[in-house]
Design a protein around this motif. Structure first.
Motif, PDB file in Angstrom:
ATOM      1  N   ASP A 225       0.630  -1.056  -0.119  1.00 28.77           N
ATOM      2  CA  ASP A 225      -0.174  -0.064  -0.230  1.00 28.77           C
ATOM      3  C   ASP A 225       0.995   1.247   0.077  1.00 28.77           C
ATOM      4  O   ASP A 225       0.479   2.326  -0.606  1.00 28.77           O
ATOM      5  CB  ASP A 225      -0.817  -0.066   1.323  1.00 28.77           C
ATOM      6  CG  ASP A 225      -2.253  -0.903   0.933  1.00 28.77           C
ATOM      7  OD1 ASP A 225      -2.590  -1.264  -0.050  1.00 28.77           O
ATOM      8  OD2 ASP A 225      -2.703  -1.489   2.104  1.00 28.77           O
ATOM      9  N   ALA A 226       1.963   1.418   0.639  1.00 28.57           N
ATOM     10  CA  ALA A 226       2.750   2.474   0.958  1.00 28.57           C
ATOM     11  C   ALA A 226       3.534   2.596  -0.384  1.00 28.57           C
ATOM     12  O   ALA A 226       3.822   3.701  -0.630  1.00 28.57           O
ATOM     13  CB  ALA A 226       3.947   2.162   2.247  1.00 28.57           C
ATOM     14  N   ILE A 227       4.082   1.690  -1.031  1.00 29.51           N
ATOM     15  CA  ILE A 227       4.596   1.735  -2.505  1.00 29.51           C
ATOM     16  C   ILE A 227       3.811   2.153  -3.418  1.00 29.51           C
ATOM     17  O   ILE A 227       4.176   3.074  -4.171  1.00 29.51           O
ATOM     18  CB  ILE A 227       5.135   0.192  -2.806  1.00 29.51           C
ATOM     19  CG1 ILE A 227       6.154  -0.116  -1.757  1.00 29.51           C
ATOM     20  CG2 ILE A 227       5.807   0.090  -4.184  1.00 29.51           C
ATOM     21  CD1 ILE A 227       6.473  -1.659  -1.931  1.00 29.51           C
ATOM     22  N   ASN A 228       2.436   1.592  -3.494  1.00 29.75           N
ATOM     23  CA  ASN A 228       1.621   2.051  -4.398  1.00 29.75           C
ATOM     24  C   ASN A 228       1.283   3.708  -4.331  1.00 29.75           C
ATOM     25  O   ASN A 228       1.095   4.281  -5.268  1.00 29.75           O
ATOM     26  CB  ASN A 228       0.177   1.281  -4.500  1.00 29.75           C
ATOM     27  CG  ASN A 228       0.520  -0.258  -5.032  1.00 29.75           C
ATOM     28  OD1 ASN A 228       1.555  -0.547  -5.887  1.00 29.75           O
ATOM     29  ND2 ASN A 228      -0.388  -0.988  -4.906  1.00 29.75           N
ATOM     30  N   ALA A 229       1.064   3.807  -2.965  1.00 33.82           N
ATOM     31  CA  ALA A 229       0.631   5.384  -2.841  1.00 33.82           C
ATOM     32  C   ALA A 229       1.951   6.364  -3.164  1.00 33.82           C
ATOM     33  O   ALA A 229       1.702   7.162  -3.661  1.00 33.82           O
ATOM     34  CB  ALA A 229       0.219   5.389  -1.301  1.00 33.82           C
ATOM     35  N   LYS A 230       2.822   5.755  -2.891  1.00 31.53           N
ATOM     36  CA  LYS A 230       4.259   6.778  -3.070  1.00 31.53           C
ATOM     37  C   LYS A 230       4.635   6.910  -4.500  1.00 31.53           C
ATOM     38  O   LYS A 230       4.867   7.768  -4.996  1.00 31.53           O
ATOM     39  CB  LYS A 230       5.341   6.358  -2.184  1.00 31.53           C
ATOM     40  CG  LYS A 230       6.519   7.295  -2.219  1.00 31.53           C
ATOM     41  CD  LYS A 230       6.295   8.568  -1.621  1.00 31.53           C
ATOM     42  CE  LYS A 230       7.628   9.086  -1.649  1.00 31.53           C
ATOM     43  NZ  LYS A 230       7.361  10.588  -0.868  1.00 31.53           N
ATOM     44  N   TYR A 231       4.533   5.737  -5.248  1.00 29.90           N
ATOM     45  CA  TYR A 231       5.161   5.625  -6.472  1.00 29.90           C
ATOM     46  C   TYR A 231       4.326   5.570  -7.874  1.00 29.90           C
ATOM     47  O   TYR A 231       4.760   5.580  -8.752  1.00 29.90           O
ATOM     48  CB  TYR A 231       6.126   4.618  -6.485  1.00 29.90           C
ATOM     49  CG  TYR A 231       7.190   4.522  -5.679  1.00 29.90           C
ATOM     50  CD1 TYR A 231       8.174   5.814  -5.687  1.00 29.90           C
ATOM     51  CD2 TYR A 231       7.562   3.716  -4.700  1.00 29.90           C
ATOM     52  CE1 TYR A 231       9.092   5.772  -4.680  1.00 29.90           C
ATOM     53  CE2 TYR A 231       8.517   3.848  -3.642  1.00 29.90           C
ATOM     54  CZ  TYR A 231       9.333   4.829  -3.599  1.00 29.90           C
ATOM     55  OH  TYR A 231      10.297   4.998  -2.754  1.00 29.90           O
ATOM     56  N   GLY A 232       2.815   5.499  -7.550  1.00 33.38           N
ATOM     57  CA  GLY A 232       1.960   5.216  -8.605  1.00 33.38           C
ATOM     58  C   GLY A 232       1.805   3.914  -9.187  1.00 33.38           C
ATOM     59  O   GLY A 232       1.313   3.733 -10.142  1.00 33.38           O
ATOM     60  N   THR A 233       2.469   2.910  -8.318  1.00 37.46           N
ATOM     61  CA  THR A 233       2.373   1.598  -9.071  1.00 37.46           C
ATOM     62  C   THR A 233       1.387   0.921  -8.650  1.00 37.46           C
ATOM     63  O   THR A 233       0.084   1.449  -7.972  1.00 37.46           O
ATOM     64  CB  THR A 233       3.787   0.908  -8.406  1.00 37.46           C
ATOM     65  OG1 THR A 233       3.739   1.052  -6.987  1.00 37.46           O
ATOM     66  CG2 THR A 233       4.897   1.477  -8.692  1.00 37.46           C
ATOM     67  N   LYS A 234       1.140  -0.429  -9.132  1.00 46.35           N
ATOM     68  CA  LYS A 234      -0.203  -1.113  -9.034  1.00 46.35           C
ATOM     69  C   LYS A 234       0.251  -2.499  -8.690  1.00 46.35           C
ATOM     70  O   LYS A 234      -0.317  -3.542  -9.117  1.00 46.35           O
ATOM     71  CB  LYS A 234      -0.903  -1.155 -10.314  1.00 46.35           C
ATOM     72  CG  LYS A 234      -1.473   0.358 -10.611  1.00 46.35           C
ATOM     73  CD  LYS A 234      -2.452   0.423 -11.895  1.00 46.35           C
ATOM     74  CE  LYS A 234      -2.842   1.640 -11.955  1.00 46.35           C
ATOM     75  NZ  LYS A 234      -3.601   1.851 -13.477  1.00 46.35           N
ATOM     76  N   LEU A 235       0.910  -2.769  -7.834  1.00 48.90           N
ATOM     77  CA  LEU A 235       1.294  -4.166  -7.142  1.00 48.90           C
ATOM     78  C   LEU A 235       0.283  -4.741  -6.570  1.00 48.90           C
ATOM     79  O   LEU A 235      -0.489  -3.914  -5.764  1.00 48.90           O
ATOM     80  CB  LEU A 235       2.450  -3.918  -6.138  1.00 48.90           C
ATOM     81  CG  LEU A 235       3.885  -3.318  -6.533  1.00 48.90           C
ATOM     82  CD1 LEU A 235       4.709  -3.283  -5.438  1.00 48.90           C
ATOM     83  CD2 LEU A 235       4.487  -4.474  -7.646  1.00 48.90           C
ATOM     84  N   GLU A 236       0.039  -5.896  -6.703  1.00 55.61           N
ATOM     85  CA  GLU A 236      -1.096  -6.655  -6.149  1.00 55.61           C
ATOM     86  C   GLU A 236      -0.907  -7.057  -4.797  1.00 55.61           C
ATOM     87  O   GLU A 236       0.279  -7.295  -4.439  1.00 55.61           O
ATOM     88  CB  GLU A 236      -1.299  -7.992  -7.148  1.00 55.61           C
ATOM     89  CG  GLU A 236      -1.981  -7.339  -8.394  1.00 55.61           C
ATOM     90  CD  GLU A 236      -2.804  -8.825  -9.288  1.00 55.61           C
ATOM     91  OE1 GLU A 236      -2.522  -9.806  -8.650  1.00 55.61           O
ATOM     92  OE2 GLU A 236      -2.779  -8.514 -10.454  1.00 55.61           O
ATOM     93  N   LYS A 237      -1.909  -7.097  -3.851  1.00 46.95           N
ATOM     94  CA  LYS A 237      -1.726  -7.445  -2.612  1.00 46.95           C
ATOM     95  C   LYS A 237      -1.801  -8.889  -2.276  1.00 46.95           C
ATOM     96  O   LYS A 237      -2.635  -9.576  -3.127  1.00 46.95           O
ATOM     97  CB  LYS A 237      -2.603  -6.646  -1.625  1.00 46.95           C
ATOM     98  CG  LYS A 237      -2.212  -4.951  -1.912  1.00 46.95           C
ATOM     99  CD  LYS A 237      -2.752  -4.496  -0.374  1.00 46.95           C
ATOM    100  CE  LYS A 237      -4.568  -4.064  -0.291  1.00 46.95           C
ATOM    101  NZ  LYS A 237      -4.776  -3.420   0.628  1.00 46.95           N
ATOM    102  N   VAL A 238      -1.358  -9.343  -1.257  1.00 42.57           N
ATOM    103  CA  VAL A 238      -1.622 -10.788  -0.965  1.00 42.57           C
ATOM    104  C   VAL A 238      -2.897 -11.211  -0.513  1.00 42.57           C
ATOM    105  O   VAL A 238      -3.517 -10.210   0.248  1.00 42.57           O
ATOM    106  CB  VAL A 238      -0.440 -11.236   0.022  1.00 42.57           C
ATOM    107  CG1 VAL A 238      -0.536 -12.677   0.580  1.00 42.57           C
ATOM    108  CG2 VAL A 238       0.908 -10.835  -0.482  1.00 42.57           C
ATOM    109  N   ASP A 239      -3.598 -12.365  -0.851  1.00 41.41           N
ATOM    110  CA  ASP A 239      -5.018 -12.549  -0.395  1.00 41.41           C
ATOM    111  C   ASP A 239      -4.869 -12.943   1.098  1.00 41.41           C
ATOM    112  O   ASP A 239      -4.091 -14.150   1.309  1.00 41.41           O
ATOM    113  CB  ASP A 239      -5.585 -13.541  -1.321  1.00 41.41           C
ATOM    114  CG  ASP A 239      -6.973 -13.800  -0.912  1.00 41.41           C
ATOM    115  OD1 ASP A 239      -7.372 -13.647   0.261  1.00 41.41           O
ATOM    116  OD2 ASP A 239      -7.424 -14.582  -1.620  1.00 41.41           O
TER     117      ASP A 239
END
Length: 239
Positions: A225-239
């Motif tokens: 969440d922190a990475i996506n918010a900072k860098y505008g990426t769309k890494l999928e999260k773990v279920d």
């Protein structure tokens, strides 16, 4: 890169009941200036070529099951059962001297296994262990209220360093401290109850310190969440 350094700069001291019996080793709180120097050095090396990453803050270790499971009342109940009569006070050793324990004092998790063989045992003066100021429960088994407060203050200072260094390098910050503090009251995560309760809380393993696979997955998602918010990426999260 992901970087989560600092937990053990307070954990060893805390799990040893606030006793530093190994100066220069793992049972002391790392001085803030020392931490700042080492932490900054690591981050400078990691970002030397302009690399980006995520760092995480240090959680309040006093909120983990290692410190919250064995309560004063649990000790009193065990002592009363052993003595065959109602025990209303247990006495602990503190840096200011022995005193009656309060609900703000935290007994470490391993003491639950030691209590039956220690409580009430007389010393050379005939004073029963844990029930007499002349034979209190040792400081290493109890994180008293004053020790816990000093640890909390120290964690705040170390987290300031982490956030300052991260901001200087424009890195993502996963606030593990804030998130794990929320677990004290419990949350619903993907439809599953998660809390810092011992065994039943799902987040912490049986040693009361380390995370379970589920707990680690949640922490991974916090970093994502922190990475996506900072860098505008769309890494999928773990279920």
């Amino acid at each position: 890169f992901s970087f989560w350094l600092g937990n053990n700069d307070v954990l060893g001291y805390a799990t040893n009941g606030g006793v530093n019996d190994n100066p220069g080793g793992t049972t002391q709180l790392t001085p803030v200036n020392t931490f700042r120097g080492v932490y900054t050095q690591f981050i400078n090396q990691l970002t030397a070529q302009g690399q980006k990453g995520v760092v995480a803050t240090i959680p309040d270790v006093t909120s983990i099951p290692f410190f919250t499971t064995v309560t004063r009342q649990a000790i009193l109940d065990a002592a009363s059962a052993l003595a065959g009569t109602t025990i209303s006070n247990v006495v602990i050793a503190t840096k200011a001297g022995p005193r009656a324990a309060t609900d703000n004092d935290m007994f470490i998790l391993p003491f639950s296994g030691l209590a039956p063989s220690l409580l009430g045992q007389p010393n050379a003066a005939g004073a029963p262990y844990g029930f007499d100021p002349r034979n209190p429960i040792e400081d290493k088994y109890v994180l008293d209220a004053q020790e816990a407060a000093s640890i909390k203050t120290h964690i705040v200072e170390l987290n300031k360093v982490i956030k300052e260094v991260a901001n200087q390098k424009n890195l993502a910050v996963a606030d593990a401290n804030s998130f794990l503090t929320r677990l004290k009251t419990g949350i619903l995560y993907n439809g599953i109850g998660v809390s810092s309760a011992f065994i039943t809380g799902n987040a912490f393993s049986l040693d009361g310190v380390h995370l379970t696979p589920m707990g680690n997955a949640i922490m991974a998602n916090l970093a994502i969440d922190a990475i996506n918010a900072k860098y505008g990426t769309k890494l999928e999260k773990v279920d």
